[in-house]
Design a protein around this motif. Structure first.
Motif, PDB file in Angstrom:
ATOM      1  N   ALA A 165       0.817  -1.218   0.000  1.00  0.00           N
ATOM      2  CA  ALA A 165       0.000   0.000   0.000  1.00  0.00           C
ATOM      3  C   ALA A 165       0.854   1.274   0.000  1.00  0.00           C
ATOM      4  N   ARG A 166       1.873   1.273   0.852  1.00  0.00           N
ATOM      5  CA  ARG A 166       2.697   2.491   0.972  1.00  0.00           C
ATOM      6  C   ARG A 166       3.368   2.834  -0.361  1.00  0.00           C
ATOM      7  N   ASP A 167       3.962   1.833  -1.003  1.00  0.00           N
ATOM      8  CA  ASP A 167       4.652   2.076  -2.275  1.00  0.00           C
ATOM      9  C   ASP A 167       3.659   2.420  -3.384  1.00  0.00           C
ATOM     10  N   ALA A 168       2.498   1.782  -3.340  1.00  0.00           N
ATOM     11  CA  ALA A 168       1.476   2.080  -4.350  1.00  0.00           C
ATOM     12  C   ALA A 168       0.987   3.520  -4.195  1.00  0.00           C
ATOM     13  N   ALA A 169       0.834   3.960  -2.954  1.00  0.00           N
ATOM     14  CA  ALA A 169       0.387   5.342  -2.706  1.00  0.00           C
ATOM     15  C   ALA A 169       1.438   6.329  -3.216  1.00  0.00           C
ATOM     16  N   ALA A 170       2.714   6.004  -2.963  1.00  0.00           N
ATOM     17  CA  ALA A 170       3.788   6.889  -3.425  1.00  0.00           C
ATOM     18  C   ALA A 170       3.781   6.986  -4.949  1.00  0.00           C
ATOM     19  N   LEU A 171       3.590   5.836  -5.605  1.00  0.00           N
ATOM     20  CA  LEU A 171       3.520   5.833  -7.076  1.00  0.00           C
ATOM     21  C   LEU A 171       2.328   6.660  -7.566  1.00  0.00           C
ATOM     22  N   ALA A 172       1.198   6.463  -6.900  1.00  0.00           N
ATOM     23  CA  ALA A 172      -0.014   7.200  -7.285  1.00  0.00           C
ATOM     24  C   ALA A 172       0.258   8.704  -7.207  1.00  0.00           C
TER      25      ALA A 172
END
Ligand SMILES: Cc1ncc(COP(=O)(O)O)c(C=O)c1O
Length: 390
Positions: A165-172
């Motif tokens: 989730a954390r990395d996906a949020a950063a990518l988003a």
């Protein structure tokens, strides 16, 4: 109406809703109904003020649990589905593009399907057959055009696989998109800090790992994110104005709240704080490891997902050769007193990803009150069933 003989039940269906609840939950509900059951924010008499205090205290507990900078941005909902609908319908308009994954629950799949019929473009990133998400695939989807929102679960409700989730949020955020996390299977178990993880919208149920009653849930809305409310109506604030107030939480909480449920949720959140989320997570990880280990070498049994307790929450899906999942669940219930869920678990796309569509799986999900003995009995029962033909 007679109740089932619950003393003898081995309950392994916590992914659907947690049971039993901490005893303080029922006590808090009774106390609320007997001593505090006014309508919060609607009147100035003692019962209304007492109800308001219960709602405010529960809101603060929830805000603290997820690291919300301001408790007012935690809005009470009926469940996680309600929270997800408020987020998706409140944010997305025709012409927007949303990126999601192939492992989602229908609580995301169906609103997005309906929104797609109204002109929202939905891009689905395929997860691997064990439920894991490759961030390169997410990045590719984000690069292919402007994206308004990335919407995904924190963990699969079928195989428990935890998504990054954390990395996906950063990518988003890197690509100018907002990030919505469906924490239906993780809130109360995994650490969630909305600010640190970059979560713009967070949907949680009150009745799963938060250990509260059904009919409770919440949506966190980050500062600066504006949602069009799905419901307009009385809020007890700005009553002279015809338009729905914008301030949170009132703006998204039209109508009388489920105060009884919120009183119960307050008690469960205090229980969680006392016992410790980390301790519960460690307990459940131990049970997951025991379950996976116990079933791994049973002839005729397939354990789906990562089979690594460090990479998943306490949700284990299995198939038994020669058995329909529904018959396994019925046999576990009737012959062994073990409560599990079978079938598609409201997540048909996830089953397509896992290769278990259309029959689905048998899902075992221990909880904070499950024991090693519960798991051992479930393993023994499945061993016995796997040795016979369904
Ligand atoms: C991943 C996921 N999202 C959403 C939901 C919907 O939750 P609720 O039943 O609280 O609406 C569930 C329920 O099982 C779930 O597992």
């Amino acid at each position: 109406m007679p109740s089932p003989a619950t003393d003898a039940v081995i309950y392994l269906d916590n992914a659907a809703t947690s049971w039993p609840k901490p005893p303080a939950v029922a006590a808090s509900i009774v106390d609320f109904l007997e001593h505090r059951a006014g309508n919060p924010g609607r009147s100035g008499h003692a019962l209304a003020v007492a109800a308001d205090a219960v709602v405010a205290a529960t809101r603060s507990e929830l805000a603290a649990l997820v690291g919300a900078p301001d408790a007012a941005r935690v809005v009470f909902t009926l469940n996680a589905t309600d929270a997800l609908n408020m987020a998706l319908w409140g944010l997305l308009v025709p012409g927007d593009r949303v990126v999601t994954t192939s492992i989602e629950h229908n609580a995301i799949v169906r609103p997005l399907h309906a929104l797609a019929e109204r002109g929202v473009t939905v891009t689905r990133v395929a997860c691997a057959p064990d439920g894991t998400l490759d961030l390169d695939d997410l990045a590719r989807a984000l690069r292919s055009g402007p994206v308004r929102l990335v919407a995904m679960c924190h963990a699969s409700n079928v195989v428990g696989t935890i998504l990054p989730a954390r990395d996906a949020a950063a990518l988003a955020h890197e690509h100018g998109s907002l990030f919505l996390l469906d924490a239906a299977q993780t809130a109360g178990v995994l650490p969630i800090d909305v600010r640190e993880m970059g979560i713009d919208l967070l949907a949680v149920p009150g009745h799963k790992a938060l250990l509260g009653p059904t009919g409770t849930g919440a949506l966190y809305v980050a500062p600066g994110v504006r949602l069009t409310p799905l419901r307009q109506g009385g809020t007890g604030t700005r009553s002279g104005e015809e338009h729905q107030p914008e301030e949170l939480p009132a703006g998204l909480e039209a109508g009388t709240l489920n105060t009884v449920g919120i009183a119960g949720l307050g008690a469960s959140l205090r229980y969680l704080r006392g016992r410790g989320r980390e301790a519960i997570h460690a307990h459940e990880t131990g049970l997951t490891a025991r379950l996976i280990q116990g079933l791994a070498d049973v002839a005729g049994v397939t354990v789906h997902g990562t089979r690594d307790p460090a990479l998943q929450v306490a949700t284990v899906s299995v198939s038994l050769d020669g058995w329909e999942p529904v018959d396994v669940a019925a046999a576990l219930d009737s012959s062994f007193g073990i409560a599990v869920r079978s079938g598609l678990h409201c997540a048909p796309l996830a089953h397509r990803t896992l290769g278990t569509f259309p029959r689905g799986t048998v899902r075992l999900s221990p909880g904070p009150f499950s024991t090693d003995d519960d798991v051992d009995r479930a393993v023994a029962a499945i061993r016995k069933l796997a040795g016979t033909v369904g």
